[in-house]
Scaffold this motif. Structure first.
Motif, short mmCIF file in Angstrom:
data_model
loop_
_atom_site.label_atom_id
_atom_site.label_comp_id
_atom_site.label_asym_id
_atom_site.label_seq_id
_atom_site.Cartn_x
_atom_site.Cartn_y
_atom_site.Cartn_z
N CYS A 10 0.80 -1.23 0.00
CA CYS A 10 0.00 0.00 0.00
C CYS A 10 0.84 1.28 0.00
O CYS A 10 0.27 2.37 0.03
CB CYS A 10 -0.97 0.03 1.18
N ASN A 12 2.53 2.65 2.21
CA ASN A 12 2.73 3.34 3.48
C ASN A 12 4.10 2.99 4.08
O ASN A 12 4.47 1.82 4.13
CB ASN A 12 1.60 2.99 4.46
N THR A 62 -3.97 4.85 8.03
CA THR A 62 -4.50 5.88 8.93
C THR A 62 -5.65 6.56 8.21
O THR A 62 -5.45 7.13 7.14
CB THR A 62 -3.38 6.89 9.28
N ASN A 63 -6.85 6.48 8.78
CA ASN A 63 -8.04 6.92 8.05
C ASN A 63 -8.62 8.23 8.57
O ASN A 63 -9.78 8.57 8.31
CB ASN A 63 -9.12 5.81 8.12
N GLU A 64 -7.79 8.97 9.29
CA GLU A 64 -8.21 10.27 9.85
C GLU A 64 -8.82 11.16 8.77
O GLU A 64 -8.23 11.38 7.71
CB GLU A 64 -6.95 10.93 10.45
N THR A 65 -10.01 11.70 9.03
CA THR A 65 -10.65 12.61 8.08
C THR A 65 -11.74 13.38 8.80
O THR A 65 -12.04 13.11 9.97
CB THR A 65 -11.23 11.84 6.87
N ARG A 69 -12.59 19.25 5.79
CA ARG A 69 -11.27 19.28 6.44
C ARG A 69 -10.41 20.40 5.85
O ARG A 69 -10.28 20.51 4.64
CB ARG A 69 -10.59 17.93 6.21
N ALA A 107 -8.32 8.38 -2.26
CA ALA A 107 -8.04 8.16 -0.83
C ALA A 107 -9.09 8.90 0.00
O ALA A 107 -8.80 9.82 0.76
CB ALA A 107 -6.62 8.58 -0.44
N ASP A 139 -10.60 4.22 -2.12
CA ASP A 139 -9.63 4.04 -1.04
C ASP A 139 -9.11 2.61 -1.09
O ASP A 139 -9.78 1.71 -1.63
CB ASP A 139 -10.28 4.31 0.33
N ASN A 194 -6.14 0.86 -5.22
CA ASN A 194 -4.80 1.18 -4.74
C ASN A 194 -4.22 2.22 -5.69
O ASN A 194 -4.01 1.94 -6.86
CB ASN A 194 -3.94 -0.09 -4.73
N LEU A 195 -3.96 3.41 -5.18
CA LEU A 195 -3.52 4.51 -6.04
C LEU A 195 -2.12 4.30 -6.61
O LEU A 195 -1.70 5.05 -7.48
CB LEU A 195 -3.55 5.83 -5.25
N ARG A 211 -5.81 14.17 -0.98
CA ARG A 211 -5.26 14.89 0.18
C ARG A 211 -4.90 13.93 1.30
O ARG A 211 -5.60 12.98 1.60
CB ARG A 211 -6.30 15.89 0.67
N ASN A 212 -3.76 14.23 1.90
CA ASN A 212 -3.34 13.55 3.13
C ASN A 212 -3.16 12.04 2.95
O ASN A 212 -3.50 11.27 3.84
CB ASN A 212 -4.33 13.87 4.26
C1 LIG Z 1 -5.56 10.32 6.32
S1 LIG Z 1 -6.72 9.62 5.23
C2 LIG Z 1 -7.16 11.01 4.21
C3 LIG Z 1 -8.63 11.05 3.90
C4 LIG Z 1 -9.09 12.30 3.14
N1 LIG Z 1 -8.47 12.38 1.85
C5 LIG Z 1 -8.81 13.54 3.95
O1 LIG Z 1 -7.87 14.28 3.61
O2 LIG Z 1 -9.51 13.79 4.92
C6 LIG Z 1 -5.64 8.67 4.15
C7 LIG Z 1 -6.37 7.59 3.38
O3 LIG Z 1 -5.48 7.09 2.38
C8 LIG Z 1 -5.77 5.72 2.20
N2 LIG Z 1 -4.62 5.09 1.51
C9 LIG Z 1 -3.40 4.79 2.01
N3 LIG Z 1 -2.63 4.22 1.08
C10 LIG Z 1 -3.37 4.15 -0.05
C11 LIG Z 1 -3.13 3.66 -1.35
N4 LIG Z 1 -1.96 3.10 -1.70
N5 LIG Z 1 -4.13 3.74 -2.27
C12 LIG Z 1 -5.33 4.29 -1.92
N6 LIG Z 1 -5.61 4.77 -0.72
C13 LIG Z 1 -4.64 4.70 0.22
C14 LIG Z 1 -6.01 5.22 3.60
O4 LIG Z 1 -6.72 4.00 3.63
C15 LIG Z 1 -6.77 6.38 4.22
O5 LIG Z 1 -8.14 6.19 4.20
#
Ligand SMILES: C[S@@+](CC[C@H](N)C(=O)[O-])C[C@H]1O[C@@H](n2cnc3c(N)ncnc32)[C@H](O)[C@@H]1O
Length: 269
Positions: A10, A12, A62-65, A69, A107, A139, A194-195, A211-212
């Motif tokens: 992923c 991360n 980390t799914n903080e949102t 936002r 995401a 996501d 998966n981005l 974002r984020n």
């Molecule tokens: C911190 S949240 C941001 C949510 C929203 N974009 C915001 O800014 O409030 C990050 C999100 O990225 C997703 N994420 C992490 N790696 C990813 C990947 N490789 N492809 C798609 N999504 C991913 C996580 O599952 C998570 O839900």
């Protein structure tokens, strides 16, 4: 061992975050009766169904949102990007056809970002008559995609970013929770993506919010992320990234523009 695996599935980067593995993967290790991290690792690696890999992704991301936002990107959407986009699309849409607006929340986590976008559009454009608005939220985590799809939020989630008038206009009370109204929900589709894997959509997006998420990646994956997104963005489209993120020195194909306290990116022409 875990750092390389998590990065490969992923993107991360948890290389120096042993506490994350400890706190987020312990419940899975317990559930699977693993006596060591190594045992869990081999179970996950050898699970050809992919179920355990998905569990690990759900746990480690980390799914903080929150709704609206950082606020300023949504002000920029309402007062700069949507008016500019609509002006441009009016000129190219055949008369009698609805003006298409395609937006991707890449995401999207549990959906607050995409529903905030939908609400911002309704607040700017009114009842959407004459517009064909399609919103996509994606996501990598199945758990958050499922929650986003349901569009139901608890008191604490609602209190983070939603003004009472927005809550009353766009949500309905369901027991102790709040559900996004069907007219807004109907604009949105949610998918697992998966981005870091390249994906092709039938239509390019006019606006992408990403974002984020890059904050969790190393430079090589950040480049891959924005390159993949750039391929799916309309040639005159808009990319909005997180307040602490930047494309500088990463993707020369993008140019940045400032609007009040926010920045958006467009592909160089
Ligand atoms: C911190 S949240 C941001 C949510 C929203 N974009 C915001 O800014 O409030 C990050 C999100 O990225 C997703 N994420 C992490 N790696 C990813 C990947 N490789 N492809 C798609 N999504 C991913 C996580 O599952 C998570 O839900």
């Amino acid at each position: 061992m875990w750092g390389t695996f998590i990065k490969s599935v992923c993107g991360n980067n948890i290389e120096d975050k042993a506490y994350l593995i400890e706190s987020r993967l312990s419940p899975i290790a317990k559930e699977l009766n693993c006596d060591s991290w190594q045992e869990l690792y081999y179970k996950v690696k050898n699970d050809i169904s992919g179920t355990l890999k998905r569990k690990i992704i759900n746990a480690i991301t980390t799914n903080e949102t929150s709704f609206f936002r950082d606020n300023s990107p949504f002000e920029m959407l309402k007062y700069k990007i949507l008016p500019d986009l609509i002006d441009k699309r009016k000129k190219t849409t055949p008369s009698g056809s609805d003006i298409p607006i395609r937006i991707w929340s890449a995401a999207c986590s549990t959906g607050q970002e995409l529903y905030s976008i939908a609400i911002a559009i309704r607040e700017t454009v009114g009842n959407l008559k004459g517009y064909d608005v399609r919103l996509l939220g994606t996501d990598i985590s199945d758990d958050v995609v499922t929650k986003a799809s349901r569009g139901i939020y608890g008191k604490i989630e609602i209190e983070r970013g939603l003004a009472p008038d927005m809550l009353n206009r766009y949500f309905e009370k369901k027991d102790s929770e709040w559900k996004i109204k069907d007219e807004i929900r109907a604009l949105a589709t949610f998918k697992h993506i998966n981005l870091l894997e390249s994906v092709t959509f039938p239509n390019k997006f006019d606006i992408v919010f990403c974002r984020n998420v890059a904050i969790y990646f190393l430079t090589d994956d950040r480049k891959k992320l924005y390159t993949n997104i750039g391929k799916e963005l309309a040639s005159d489209g808009y990319l909005i990234i997180g307040a602490t993120e930047s494309l500088a020195n990463l993707c020369p194909q993008f140019q940045s523009f400032r609007y009040l306290r926010s920045v958006y990116y467009q592909l160089k022409r």
